[in-house]
Design a protein around this motif. Structure first.
Motif, short mmCIF file in Angstrom:
data_model
loop_
_atom_site.label_atom_id
_atom_site.label_comp_id
_atom_site.label_asym_id
_atom_site.label_seq_id
_atom_site.Cartn_x
_atom_site.Cartn_y
_atom_site.Cartn_z
N MET A 6 -4.40 1.34 -3.33
CA MET A 6 -3.81 0.29 -2.51
C MET A 6 -4.92 -0.27 -1.64
SD MET A 6 -0.42 2.34 -1.21
CE MET A 6 -1.34 3.34 -0.07
N ALA A 58 3.95 -4.56 4.31
CA ALA A 58 3.70 -4.04 2.96
C ALA A 58 4.04 -5.12 1.95
CB ALA A 58 4.53 -2.79 2.72
N ASP A 59 3.05 -5.52 1.16
CA ASP A 59 3.23 -6.57 0.16
C ASP A 59 3.86 -7.82 0.76
OD1 ASP A 59 2.10 -5.02 -1.88
OD2 ASP A 59 4.01 -4.11 -2.38
N THR A 69 8.67 3.94 3.24
CA THR A 69 8.26 3.04 2.17
C THR A 69 7.41 3.78 1.14
OG1 THR A 69 8.26 1.21 3.74
CG2 THR A 69 7.06 0.87 1.68
N HIS A 72 2.95 2.28 -4.16
CA HIS A 72 2.84 1.90 -5.56
C HIS A 72 1.46 1.32 -5.80
CE1 HIS A 72 3.20 -2.49 -5.00
NE2 HIS A 72 4.12 -2.21 -4.09
N MET A 75 -0.49 -1.91 -4.10
CA MET A 75 0.20 -2.27 -2.85
C MET A 75 -0.81 -2.82 -1.85
SD MET A 75 2.59 0.20 -0.52
CE MET A 75 4.26 -0.36 -0.81
#
Length: 87
Positions: A6, A58-59, A69, A72, A75
């Motif tokens: 990430m 986040a994103d 959360t 992934h 991210m």
């Protein structure tokens, strides 16, 4: 080596499958990712979603609780985003 990559404010941040954002940040040594209006640092506090100290973008989604959360691959995490919940 971690299976998930990430970014946090553009810097690489490793994570493992099944971790939350808060767990990944803490494992990487990041203890604070936002501040209150008074400038006090905030990060993971309760770890169970009861408080709102761990908010992060986040994103592109503002005010996500890092302790809830899931991570992934790919991210994008951002700190200090305008409009984030502050004390």
């Amino acid at each position: 080596m971690p299976d998930i990559q990430m970014t946090l404010d553009g810097a690489p941040l490793p994570a493992r499958p099944g971790q939350t954002v808060g767990a990944a940040l803490t494992a990487a040594g990041v203890t604070s990712w936002r501040t209150t209006r008074a400038g006090r640092p905030r990060g993971l506090f309760c770890g169970i979603g009861a408080c709102f100290d761990c908010l992060i973008t986040a994103d592109g989604a503002l005010n996500q609780r890092a302790c809830l959360t899931p991570v992934h691959d790919g991210m994008v995490l951002e700190t200090g985003t305008a409009g984030a919940h502050e004390e």
